[in-house]
Design a protein around this motif. Sequence first.
Motif, PDB file in Angstrom:
ATOM      1  N   GLY A  17       6.392  12.229  -6.283  1.00 23.12           N
ATOM      2  CA  GLY A  17       7.209  11.372  -5.440  1.00 23.12           C
ATOM      3  C   GLY A  17       7.154   9.923  -5.886  1.00 23.12           C
ATOM      4  N   ASN A  18       5.957   9.423  -6.155  1.00 22.60           N
ATOM      5  CA  ASN A  18       5.827   8.052  -6.659  1.00 22.60           C
ATOM      6  C   ASN A  18       6.674   7.837  -7.907  1.00 22.60           C
ATOM      7  OD1 ASN A  18       4.087   6.940  -4.802  1.00 22.60           O
ATOM      8  ND2 ASN A  18       2.237   7.307  -5.989  1.00 22.60           N
ATOM      9  N   ILE A  19       6.558   8.777  -8.824  1.00 24.54           N
ATOM     10  CA  ILE A  19       7.300   8.676 -10.085  1.00 24.54           C
ATOM     11  C   ILE A  19       8.798   8.666  -9.820  1.00 24.54           C
ATOM     12  CG2 ILE A  19       7.879   9.965 -12.183  1.00 24.54           C
ATOM     13  CD1 ILE A  19       4.905  10.869 -12.223  1.00 24.54           C
ATOM     14  N   ALA A  24       0.862  -1.187   0.000  1.00 15.44           N
ATOM     15  CA  ALA A  24       0.000   0.000   0.000  1.00 15.44           C
ATOM     16  C   ALA A  24       0.889   1.225   0.000  1.00 15.44           C
ATOM     17  CB  ALA A  24      -0.931   0.012   1.214  1.00 15.44           C
ATOM     18  N   ILE A  25       0.513   2.217  -0.774  1.00 18.72           N
ATOM     19  CA  ILE A  25       1.266   3.458  -0.817  1.00 18.72           C
ATOM     20  C   ILE A  25       0.895   4.307   0.398  1.00 18.72           C
ATOM     21  CG2 ILE A  25      -0.442   4.626  -2.263  1.00 18.72           C
ATOM     22  CD1 ILE A  25       3.339   5.018  -2.649  1.00 18.72           C
ATOM     23  N   VAL A  26       1.918   4.860   1.056  1.00 20.92           N
ATOM     24  CA  VAL A  26       1.719   5.706   2.243  1.00 20.92           C
ATOM     25  C   VAL A  26       2.560   6.966   2.076  1.00 20.92           C
ATOM     26  CG1 VAL A  26       1.134   3.801   3.800  1.00 20.92           C
ATOM     27  CG2 VAL A  26       3.538   4.463   3.492  1.00 20.92           C
ATOM     28  N   PRO A  27       2.242   8.023   2.831  1.00 26.14           N
ATOM     29  CA  PRO A  27       2.945   9.297   2.609  1.00 26.14           C
ATOM     30  C   PRO A  27       4.447   9.226   2.849  1.00 26.14           C
ATOM     31  CG  PRO A  27       0.921   9.662   3.831  1.00 26.14           C
ATOM     32  CD  PRO A  27       1.113   8.190   3.771  1.00 26.14           C
ATOM     33  N   ASP A  28       4.873   8.599   3.924  1.00 29.49           N
ATOM     34  CA  ASP A  28       6.293   8.379   4.203  1.00 29.49           C
ATOM     35  C   ASP A  28       6.393   7.261   5.233  1.00 29.49           C
ATOM     36  OD1 ASP A  28       5.879   9.534   6.772  1.00 29.49           O
ATOM     37  OD2 ASP A  28       6.457  11.518   6.053  1.00 29.49           O
ATOM     38  N   VAL A  29       7.605   6.899   5.590  1.00 25.75           N
ATOM     39  CA  VAL A  29       7.777   5.729   6.448  1.00 25.75           C
ATOM     40  C   VAL A  29       7.173   5.944   7.834  1.00 25.75           C
ATOM     41  CG1 VAL A  29       9.526   4.386   7.699  1.00 25.75           C
ATOM     42  CG2 VAL A  29       9.700   4.678   5.226  1.00 25.75           C
ATOM     43  N   MET A  30       7.418   7.097   8.459  1.00 16.76           N
ATOM     44  CA  MET A  30       6.906   7.292   9.810  1.00 16.76           C
ATOM     45  C   MET A  30       5.380   7.353   9.838  1.00 16.76           C
ATOM     46  SD  MET A  30       9.176   6.910  12.070  1.00 16.76           S
ATOM     47  CE  MET A  30       7.913   7.111  13.321  1.00 16.76           C
ATOM     48  N   GLU A  74      -8.136   6.907   2.450  1.00 14.50           N
ATOM     49  CA  GLU A  74      -7.616   8.272   2.410  1.00 14.50           C
ATOM     50  C   GLU A  74      -6.115   8.350   2.668  1.00 14.50           C
ATOM     51  OE1 GLU A  74      -9.609   7.751   6.528  1.00 14.50           O
ATOM     52  OE2 GLU A  74     -10.019   7.201   4.440  1.00 14.50           O
ATOM     53  N   VAL A  75      -5.518   7.297   3.235  1.00  9.07           N
ATOM     54  CA  VAL A  75      -4.071   7.306   3.451  1.00  9.07           C
ATOM     55  C   VAL A  75      -3.326   7.409   2.123  1.00  9.07           C
ATOM     56  CG1 VAL A  75      -2.118   5.940   4.315  1.00  9.07           C
ATOM     57  CG2 VAL A  75      -4.243   6.058   5.626  1.00  9.07           C
ATOM     58  N   SER A  76      -3.900   6.816   1.086  1.00 13.54           N
ATOM     59  CA  SER A  76      -3.252   6.850  -0.229  1.00 13.54           C
ATOM     60  C   SER A  76      -3.279   8.236  -0.858  1.00 13.54           C
ATOM     61  CB  SER A  76      -3.914   5.849  -1.179  1.00 13.54           C
ATOM     62  OG  SER A  76      -5.243   6.243  -1.492  1.00 13.54           O
ATOM     63  N   HIS A  77      -4.019   9.177  -0.257  1.00 17.83           N
ATOM     64  CA  HIS A  77      -4.046  10.538  -0.790  1.00 17.83           C
ATOM     65  C   HIS A  77      -2.846  11.351  -0.327  1.00 17.83           C
ATOM     66  CE1 HIS A  77      -8.740  10.364  -1.181  1.00 17.83           C
ATOM     67  NE2 HIS A  77      -8.122   9.403  -1.843  1.00 17.83           N
ATOM     68  N   GLY A  78      -2.126  10.860   0.700  1.00 18.66           N
ATOM     69  CA  GLY A  78      -1.026  11.631   1.261  1.00 18.66           C
ATOM     70  C   GLY A  78       0.247  11.652   0.443  1.00 18.66           C
ATOM     71  N   PRO A  79       0.622  10.557  -0.230  1.00 16.52           N
ATOM     72  CA  PRO A  79       1.870  10.571  -0.996  1.00 16.52           C
ATOM     73  C   PRO A  79       1.794  11.537  -2.176  1.00 16.52           C
ATOM     74  CG  PRO A  79       1.066   8.332  -0.654  1.00 16.52           C
ATOM     75  CD  PRO A  79      -0.030   9.248  -0.256  1.00 16.52           C
ATOM     76  N   SER A  80       2.960  11.995  -2.597  1.00 17.93           N
ATOM     77  CA  SER A  80       3.066  12.845  -3.790  1.00 17.93           C
ATOM     78  C   SER A  80       3.102  11.977  -5.045  1.00 17.93           C
ATOM     79  CB  SER A  80       4.346  13.677  -3.696  1.00 17.93           C
ATOM     80  OG  SER A  80       4.756  14.137  -4.953  1.00 17.93           O
ATOM     81  N   HIS A  81       2.327  12.357  -6.037  1.00 16.78           N
ATOM     82  CA  HIS A  81       2.372  11.636  -7.307  1.00 16.78           C
ATOM     83  C   HIS A  81       3.758  11.766  -7.947  1.00 16.78           C
ATOM     84  CE1 HIS A  81       1.363   9.986 -11.131  1.00 16.78           C
ATOM     85  NE2 HIS A  81       1.343  11.142 -11.762  1.00 16.78           N
ATOM     86  N   ALA A  92       6.805   9.761  -0.477  1.00 19.95           N
ATOM     87  CA  ALA A  92       6.199   8.500  -0.900  1.00 19.95           C
ATOM     88  C   ALA A  92       6.914   7.358  -0.194  1.00 19.95           C
ATOM     89  CB  ALA A  92       6.292   8.301  -2.412  1.00 19.95           C
ATOM     90  N   ALA A  93       6.167   6.344   0.192  1.00 21.24           N
ATOM     91  CA  ALA A  93       6.731   5.131   0.787  1.00 21.24           C
ATOM     92  C   ALA A  93       5.752   3.994   0.559  1.00 21.24           C
ATOM     93  CB  ALA A  93       7.005   5.320   2.278  1.00 21.24           C
ATOM     94  N   LEU A  94       6.204   2.787   0.852  1.00 18.68           N
ATOM     95  CA  LEU A  94       5.360   1.605   0.669  1.00 18.68           C
ATOM     96  C   LEU A  94       5.262   0.819   1.960  1.00 18.68           C
ATOM     97  CD1 LEU A  94       6.615   0.323  -2.790  1.00 18.68           C
ATOM     98  CD2 LEU A  94       4.297   1.104  -2.286  1.00 18.68           C
TER      99      LEU A  94
END
Length: 364
Positions: free
Chosen positions: A251-253, A70-76, A242-249, A223-225
């Motif tokens: 950033g994913n790229i 699952a994609i998450v905003p960052d590790v913490m 809604e957690v998946s809304h936090g990462p940067s697109h 971005a983190a996984l």
Amino acid sequence: MKWRTYPDDVLPLWVAEMDVLLAEPVAQAILDAVALGDTGYPVGTGYAEALAGFASKRWDWDGLAVERTAIVPDVMLGIVEMLKLVSGRSDPVVVNCPVYPPFYQFLQNMGRPIVEAPLDPGGRIDFEVLEGAFGRAAAGRARPVYLLCSPHNPTGTMHTAAELADVARLARTYGVRVVADEIHAPIVAQGAAFVPYLSVPGAESGLSLMSASKAWNLAGLKAALAIAGPDAADDLARIPEEVSHGPSHIGNIAHAAALRDGCAWLDGLLVGLDDNRRLLVDLLAEHLPAVRYQPAQATYLAWLDCRALDLGDDPAAVFLARGRVALNSGANFGTGGAGFVRLNLATSPDLIAEAVRRMAAALE
């Protein structure tokens, strides 16, 4: 943050940012996305697919299943979400101190009880101590979690496959869920090998957080996984949408491009970090022989034992005030950190030499 937090006369070797230019494939991926106007919401499994390919090539691990990510905003922030999935608000969390200060900050902000299991004098997991901590954490009707830092920050210790298997065995015995922070996994010293926690026997119910941010200097591109073992798939499936809304697109790229196309750049970085570790050994021997330093097996951080200098619990404050060099205070890393400092090696040899010179001058 690294270069702008302190006044201009302070040499910053503290926060975990690297003084490097972006890997060319990463920079190009970002430029291509901007040229297309591709700046919307993140979607898809490209990041997870890139990490799975990287794990197979670099760690000989084919067990990273894209469907259990699952994609998450960052590790913490990902750790926070994993804790919510597998435990309750009052359940304790075990940590191996001294350890990354945000572990304490985030857990305290969540109101979670923290159970410390100090590392042994060599910076490795003390399994007798860990078992005692698991027993205390599992008392009553608690659903305890072990927040494993692997590779360990600040010591740079690389946990072995046997050690991680022992972690998994103890966790099963005491009903402890393991959440592993593996953000520094790609940054290994020559001769060292990273072992993913989820790759060892018995870790099937574990959860891991990984990211390209440290190894490719992408902290500003969020971005983190989150990755689930086979028996934790149902837990991860309950992560709020809604957690998946936090990462940067973007950033994913960028993170996917780093893992997919940035390995040659990473190899060059690792050679430079090995050189810097050796340089620091020589500089300390010449200018600060009382400081004890064991070059790390992973990360670009140096954990310096300054207790023989008799500077009190916070030598970083002395080095800042008298030497104008900013380091991380060991006291912030929990029990066992007093008298230590953490130094960031991911900079030029000239700046490392200047930092040690200033530190030595601060003692005059």
